[in-house]
Design an enzyme around this catalytic site. Structure first.
Site, PDB file in Angstrom:
ATOM      1  N   HIS A  35       0.848  -1.196   0.000  1.00  0.00           N
ATOM      2  CA  HIS A  35       0.000   0.000   0.000  1.00  0.00           C
ATOM      3  C   HIS A  35       0.883   1.245   0.000  1.00  0.00           C
ATOM      4  O   HIS A  35       1.753   1.410   0.860  1.00  0.00           O
ATOM      5  CB  HIS A  35      -0.895  -0.032   1.236  1.00  0.00           C
ATOM      6  CG  HIS A  35      -1.904   1.067   1.301  1.00  0.00           C
ATOM      7  ND1 HIS A  35      -3.113   1.009   0.643  1.00  0.00           N
ATOM      8  CD2 HIS A  35      -1.908   2.241   1.971  1.00  0.00           C
ATOM      9  CE1 HIS A  35      -3.822   2.108   0.897  1.00  0.00           C
ATOM     10  NE2 HIS A  35      -3.106   2.879   1.696  1.00  0.00           N
ATOM     11  N   ASP A  37       1.005   5.310  -0.029  1.00  0.00           N
ATOM     12  CA  ASP A  37       0.212   6.491   0.333  1.00  0.00           C
ATOM     13  C   ASP A  37       0.790   7.760  -0.276  1.00  0.00           C
ATOM     14  O   ASP A  37       1.884   8.191   0.084  1.00  0.00           O
ATOM     15  CB  ASP A  37       0.173   6.635   1.860  1.00  0.00           C
ATOM     16  CG  ASP A  37      -0.764   5.634   2.499  1.00  0.00           C
ATOM     17  OD1 ASP A  37      -1.923   5.536   2.053  1.00  0.00           O
ATOM     18  OD2 ASP A  37      -0.338   4.943   3.448  1.00  0.00           O
ATOM     19  N   MET A  39       0.369  11.739  -0.665  1.00  0.00           N
ATOM     20  CA  MET A  39      -0.259  12.884   0.014  1.00  0.00           C
ATOM     21  C   MET A  39       0.305  14.186  -0.522  1.00  0.00           C
ATOM     22  O   MET A  39       1.506  14.279  -0.802  1.00  0.00           O
ATOM     23  CB  MET A  39       0.008  12.808   1.517  1.00  0.00           C
ATOM     24  CG  MET A  39      -0.435  11.508   2.163  1.00  0.00           C
ATOM     25  SD  MET A  39      -0.215  11.591   3.941  1.00  0.00           S
ATOM     26  CE  MET A  39      -0.654   9.907   4.403  1.00  0.00           C
ATOM     27  N   MET A 139     -11.831   4.628   5.247  1.00  0.00           N
ATOM     28  CA  MET A 139     -10.832   5.248   6.113  1.00  0.00           C
ATOM     29  C   MET A 139     -11.316   5.140   7.559  1.00  0.00           C
ATOM     30  O   MET A 139     -12.371   5.676   7.904  1.00  0.00           O
ATOM     31  CB  MET A 139     -10.627   6.722   5.757  1.00  0.00           C
ATOM     32  CG  MET A 139     -10.008   6.983   4.388  1.00  0.00           C
ATOM     33  SD  MET A 139      -8.445   6.133   4.064  1.00  0.00           S
ATOM     34  CE  MET A 139      -7.419   6.684   5.432  1.00  0.00           C
TER      35      MET A 139
HETATM   36  C1  DX5 Z   1      -3.409   7.319   6.467  1.00  0.00           C
HETATM   37  C2  DX5 Z   1      -2.878   6.382   5.405  1.00  0.00           C
HETATM   38  C3  DX5 Z   1      -2.696   5.018   5.921  1.00  0.00           C
HETATM   39  C4  DX5 Z   1      -1.691   4.923   7.025  1.00  0.00           C
HETATM   40  C5  DX5 Z   1      -2.115   3.855   7.948  1.00  0.00           C
HETATM   41  O1  DX5 Z   1      -3.737   8.532   5.929  1.00  0.00           O
HETATM   42  O2  DX5 Z   1      -3.755   6.330   4.303  1.00  0.00           O
HETATM   43  O3  DX5 Z   1      -2.426   4.093   4.881  1.00  0.00           O
HETATM   44  O4  DX5 Z   1      -0.398   4.648   6.589  1.00  0.00           O
HETATM   45  O5  DX5 Z   1      -1.228   3.846   9.018  1.00  0.00           O
HETATM   46  P1  DX5 Z   1      -1.556   3.100  10.380  1.00  0.00           P
HETATM   47  O6  DX5 Z   1      -1.766   1.649  10.038  1.00  0.00           O
HETATM   48  O7  DX5 Z   1      -0.343   3.350  11.195  1.00  0.00           O
HETATM   49  O8  DX5 Z   1      -2.814   3.711  10.931  1.00  0.00           O
HETATM   50 ZN    ZN Z   2      -3.611   4.635   2.784  1.00  0.00          ZN
END
Ligand code: DX5
Ligand code: ZN
Length: 227
Positions: A35, A37, A39, A139
């Protein structure tokens, strides 16, 4: 419908200076998907990286590269993330007014299309989009950072989505605060892809990858026990 549980470690919790080795380490330790991410400091209050980094990571991932776009606007960047080699691209319903167009653009590249819902967005919002998606990402924290607490009220949303989806081939992915305590709650509610950042990477490193394996197995075992 019960589907096999997939664990998708989020490299947001990995060593950013060593993504290639980190991806190889989690895959060798049992990760099903990786996965990623993305941002932008605009849609969410944090910045990670863009398509060039995704393209650089790609050769180090043997399996599924699951790209979660927390960016707005999103449409101008779909081509770049598809060309970077994503297998799944997930965009947020809240990221713009033209989510239908976004999903079409993702699928036009032969990439699986995901839609992510912030905690304040109801399950029913995806009803008109069911034929356009391969995955819905719930989420369970407000997106932007790893290591936040799981928001319990989202479990009911997962149940609703599972009822709406029925037998359609649409994954329900959970993102945020997944660990061996919360994984069984969402698995029982119908989720099949569990993203975990801190709960996978905690205590491990590329030189101690077996810790990643222990962490992945603990999450998977807890989730499967709830099915
Ligand atoms: C949050 C991200 C997640 C994050 C999850 O905005 O989209 O993918 O990395 O991290 P944990 O598992 O530490 O909550
Ligand atoms: Zn994520």
């Amino acid at each position: 419908m019960t589907r096999a549980i997939k664990i998708a470690p989020s490299i947001l919790s990995a060593d950013f200076a060593n993504f290639g080795a980190e991806c190889a380490a989690i895959e060798s330790q049992g990760a099903d998907w990786v996965h990623v991410d993305v941002m932008d400091g605009h849609f969410v209050p944090n910045i990670t990286f863009g398509p060039a980094t995704c393209a650089a990571i790609r050769p180090h991932i043997k399996g599924v590269m699951d790209v979660h776009l927390m960016i707005a606007p999103v449409d101008p960047y779909i081509d770049a993330f598809a060309n970077a080699g994503a297998d799944v691209i997930t965009a947020h319903l809240e990221a713009g007014p033209h989510i239908h167009r976004t999903l079409q653009a993702i699928r036009s590249h032969g990439v699986k299309a995901g839609i992510a819902l912030n905690p304040g967005t109801p399950a029913e919002a995806i009803a008109p989009l069911m034929d356009m998606i391969d995955l819905v990402c719930v989420m369970t924290v407000n997106p932007g950072f790893g290591g936040q607490s799981f928001i319990m009220s989202q479990i009911e949303k997962v149940r609703s989505l599972s009822d709406m989806i029925g037998d359609r081939p649409i994954h329900i992915e959970i993102d945020g605060g997944v660990d061996p305590k919360t994984a069984p709650l969402v698995a029982a509610a119908g989720a099949d892809v569990l993203v975990a950042g801190s709960a996978v990477f905690r205590g491990g490193s590329v030189s101690a990858p077996e810790v990643y394996g222990e962490n992945i197995r603990a999450i998977r075992a807890a989730a499967e026990a709830a099915l």
